[in-house]
Scaffold this motif. Structure first.
Motif, PDB file in Angstrom:
ATOM      1  N   PRO A  30      -1.722  -1.343  -0.532  1.00 49.57           N
ATOM      2  CA  PRO A  30      -1.706  -0.269  -1.589  1.00 49.57           C
ATOM      3  C   PRO A  30      -2.608   0.655  -1.839  1.00 49.57           C
ATOM      4  O   PRO A  30      -3.653   0.305  -2.009  1.00 49.57           O
ATOM      5  CB  PRO A  30      -0.844  -0.832  -2.686  1.00 49.57           C
ATOM      6  CG  PRO A  30      -0.899  -2.160  -2.541  1.00 49.57           C
ATOM      7  CD  PRO A  30      -1.636  -2.754  -1.127  1.00 49.57           C
ATOM      8  N   THR A  31      -2.483   1.653  -2.188  1.00 51.13           N
ATOM      9  CA  THR A  31      -3.307   2.696  -2.865  1.00 51.13           C
ATOM     10  C   THR A  31      -3.792   2.891  -4.210  1.00 51.13           C
ATOM     11  O   THR A  31      -2.727   2.581  -4.194  1.00 51.13           O
ATOM     12  CB  THR A  31      -2.934   4.250  -3.039  1.00 51.13           C
ATOM     13  OG1 THR A  31      -1.573   4.722  -3.743  1.00 51.13           O
ATOM     14  CG2 THR A  31      -2.912   4.732  -1.171  1.00 51.13           C
ATOM     15  N   PRO A  32      -4.312   3.137  -5.290  1.00 52.87           N
ATOM     16  CA  PRO A  32      -4.624   3.185  -6.468  1.00 52.87           C
ATOM     17  C   PRO A  32      -2.703   2.992  -7.184  1.00 52.87           C
ATOM     18  O   PRO A  32      -2.401   2.319  -8.137  1.00 52.87           O
ATOM     19  CB  PRO A  32      -6.124   3.757  -7.374  1.00 52.87           C
ATOM     20  CG  PRO A  32      -6.462   3.751  -5.818  1.00 52.87           C
ATOM     21  CD  PRO A  32      -5.863   3.699  -4.936  1.00 52.87           C
ATOM     22  N   GLU A  33      -2.370   4.443  -6.889  1.00 58.39           N
ATOM     23  CA  GLU A  33      -0.510   4.622  -7.162  1.00 58.39           C
ATOM     24  C   GLU A  33      -0.086   4.047  -7.139  1.00 58.39           C
ATOM     25  O   GLU A  33       1.117   3.454  -7.703  1.00 58.39           O
ATOM     26  CB  GLU A  33      -0.945   5.969  -6.599  1.00 58.39           C
ATOM     27  CG  GLU A  33      -2.167   7.024  -7.587  1.00 58.39           C
ATOM     28  CD  GLU A  33      -2.840   7.942  -7.105  1.00 58.39           C
ATOM     29  OE1 GLU A  33      -3.900   8.403  -7.279  1.00 58.39           O
ATOM     30  OE2 GLU A  33      -2.995   7.053  -6.073  1.00 58.39           O
ATOM     31  N   PHE A  54       0.267   3.865   0.713  1.00 56.94           N
ATOM     32  CA  PHE A  54      -0.675   3.083   0.754  1.00 56.94           C
ATOM     33  C   PHE A  54      -1.228   3.158   1.934  1.00 56.94           C
ATOM     34  O   PHE A  54      -1.486   4.253   2.852  1.00 56.94           O
ATOM     35  CB  PHE A  54       1.056   2.015   2.517  1.00 56.94           C
ATOM     36  CG  PHE A  54       1.119   1.622   1.613  1.00 56.94           C
ATOM     37  CD1 PHE A  54       0.994  -0.068   1.109  1.00 56.94           C
ATOM     38  CD2 PHE A  54       2.864   1.566   1.344  1.00 56.94           C
ATOM     39  CE1 PHE A  54       2.372  -1.031   0.034  1.00 56.94           C
ATOM     40  CE2 PHE A  54       4.115   1.368   1.165  1.00 56.94           C
ATOM     41  CZ  PHE A  54       3.843  -0.470   0.077  1.00 56.94           C
ATOM     42  N   LEU A  55      -2.711   2.401   2.004  1.00 58.26           N
ATOM     43  CA  LEU A  55      -3.592   2.739   3.303  1.00 58.26           C
ATOM     44  C   LEU A  55      -3.550   2.087   4.433  1.00 58.26           C
ATOM     45  O   LEU A  55      -3.464   0.657   4.725  1.00 58.26           O
ATOM     46  CB  LEU A  55      -4.890   2.235   3.064  1.00 58.26           C
ATOM     47  CG  LEU A  55      -5.066   3.102   1.155  1.00 58.26           C
ATOM     48  CD1 LEU A  55      -6.925   2.029   0.822  1.00 58.26           C
ATOM     49  CD2 LEU A  55      -5.740   4.199   2.202  1.00 58.26           C
ATOM     50  N   ARG A  56      -2.894   2.537   5.808  1.00 60.15           N
ATOM     51  CA  ARG A  56      -2.539   1.720   6.723  1.00 60.15           C
ATOM     52  C   ARG A  56      -3.732   1.357   7.383  1.00 60.15           C
ATOM     53  O   ARG A  56      -4.481   2.369   8.194  1.00 60.15           O
ATOM     54  CB  ARG A  56      -1.289   2.026   7.458  1.00 60.15           C
ATOM     55  CG  ARG A  56      -0.447   2.746   6.538  1.00 60.15           C
ATOM     56  CD  ARG A  56       0.400   3.918   7.199  1.00 60.15           C
ATOM     57  NE  ARG A  56       1.613   4.093   6.512  1.00 60.15           N
ATOM     58  CZ  ARG A  56       2.232   4.648   5.623  1.00 60.15           C
ATOM     59  NH1 ARG A  56       1.237   5.147   4.679  1.00 60.15           N
ATOM     60  NH2 ARG A  56       3.335   4.512   5.297  1.00 60.15           N
ATOM     61  N   THR A  57      -4.325  -0.028   7.560  1.00 56.85           N
ATOM     62  CA  THR A  57      -4.945  -0.747   8.232  1.00 56.85           C
ATOM     63  C   THR A  57      -4.333  -1.630   9.433  1.00 56.85           C
ATOM     64  O   THR A  57      -3.731  -1.491   9.787  1.00 56.85           O
ATOM     65  CB  THR A  57      -6.669  -1.322   7.445  1.00 56.85           C
ATOM     66  OG1 THR A  57      -5.283  -2.403   6.818  1.00 56.85           O
ATOM     67  CG2 THR A  57      -6.620  -0.664   6.132  1.00 56.85           C
TER      68      THR A  57
END
Length: 321
Positions: free
Chosen positions: A64-67, A55-58
């Protein structure tokens, strides 16, 4: 590299899938009925296991990241497939009562008095009996949620299973008072059309005087005074014609299944004997794949019919002696 799905790894994946779908640890925790901190910790452990962020935590949401997106899609489809398969395999205990459509006269005169034995032997069986005599077909049974039916007829069904469980015998019956008031009824030659009580709807498709005509034909009896059968009294249920006979209003064509108790108690008499096998029988009608509960009811009714047949045949044998 082969990875074994341990219980811990399955728990991490479940928490990750819910988080990716909800885009929130808090919402995922609510869905999974665990704490927000537990969900966050499980996802963190999965990321450490994979050695990559998921995850990209904003400040506003988790992305979610691409993976992470790839894994989320695979998990979502996999969990759906597993849940769908389990739903198909699981045997569901249906709490709804089993609806049995039954010809009204048979329901009142034969089935209902015996149901206490069924409920005592099988307390788990929920049975709802509906008195009906309309014609049956698969579409109507499905639309009315009818599991099975009992019908007195010729058993001619094309898209349903119809199993004969009890044959029927016809015999004229009248009250002792009516016979005493009509001495000529000691023999069939004394019959008059005005004496007769008819069930004009013996079964779907039967003629209005089916049972009297059949009995007279099979007994080789044509009383000179009989005349037009329509001169008698007409009912649309056998039980109603029998009620009129009990009240001394005439002589009804009895069906053994409906009159045996009254004959044994002396409330009705057979002035002529001469029982005749009916063209119709009692059939247990179901769809092509009856449920276990329906099969249990059918098995019980078949056994009850066997016991009844022994009593009936003994009485009819005495009448013919």
């Amino acid at each position: 590299m082969q990875i074994r799905l341990t219980p811990s790894l399955l728990a991490w994946l479940r928490c990750f899938e819910a988080t990716a779908r909800c885009r929130s640890f808090t919402k995922a925790a609510s869905e999974l009925c665990i704490t927000q901190g537990a969900v966050s910790q499980q996802v963190k452990q999965l990321e450490e296991f994979l050695q990559r962020p998921l995850f990209l935590r904003t400040p506003r949401a988790l992305m979610p990241t691409p993976e992470g997106q790839w894994l989320s899609v695979v998990l979502h489809e996999s969990f759906q497939a597993i849940e769908g398969t389990l739903g198909q395999l699981r045997v569901v205990q249906d709490d709804k009562p089993t609806t049995l459509s039954c010809a009204p006269s048979f329901a009142m005169g034969w089935l209902t008095p015996r149901l206490g034995d069924l409920f005592r032997a099988h307390p788990q069986v929920g049975l709802r009996v509906v008195g009906e005599f309309h014609a049956l077909d698969r579409e109507r049974m499905e639309s009315d949620d009818v599991a099975a039916a009992i019908r007195f007829d010729l058993g001619d069904y094309h898209d349903l299973l119809a199993t004969e469980f009890l044959d029927e015998w016809l015999l004229p019956v009248a009250s002792p008072a009516f016979i005493a008031a009509h001495p000529g009824l000691r023999a069939p030659d004394g019959l008059h059309a005005s004496h007769l009580l008819h069930d004009t709807s013996a079964w779907a498709g039967a003629g209005p005087f089916e049972e009297w005509q059949w009995w007279l034909q099979q007994s080789d009896v044509t009383p000179p005074a009989l005349g037009d059968l329509a001169a008698g009294h007409h009912f649309n249920l056998s039980q109603m014609a029998l009620g009129a006979a009990l009240a001394g209003q005439g002589i009804a064509m009895g069906r053994a299944a409906l009159v045996l108790d009254d004959l044994e108690a002396g409330r009705l008499l057979m002035p002529f004997g001469r029982p005749v096998r009916s063209r119709a029988s009692y059939h247990f009608v179901t769809g092509m794949a009856p449920s276990p509960r329906t099969a249990l009811v059918q098995s019980w009714i078949t056994a009850e019919a066997g016991r009844f047949r022994q009593r009936r045949d003994h009485l009819l044998g005495q009448a013919n002696a």
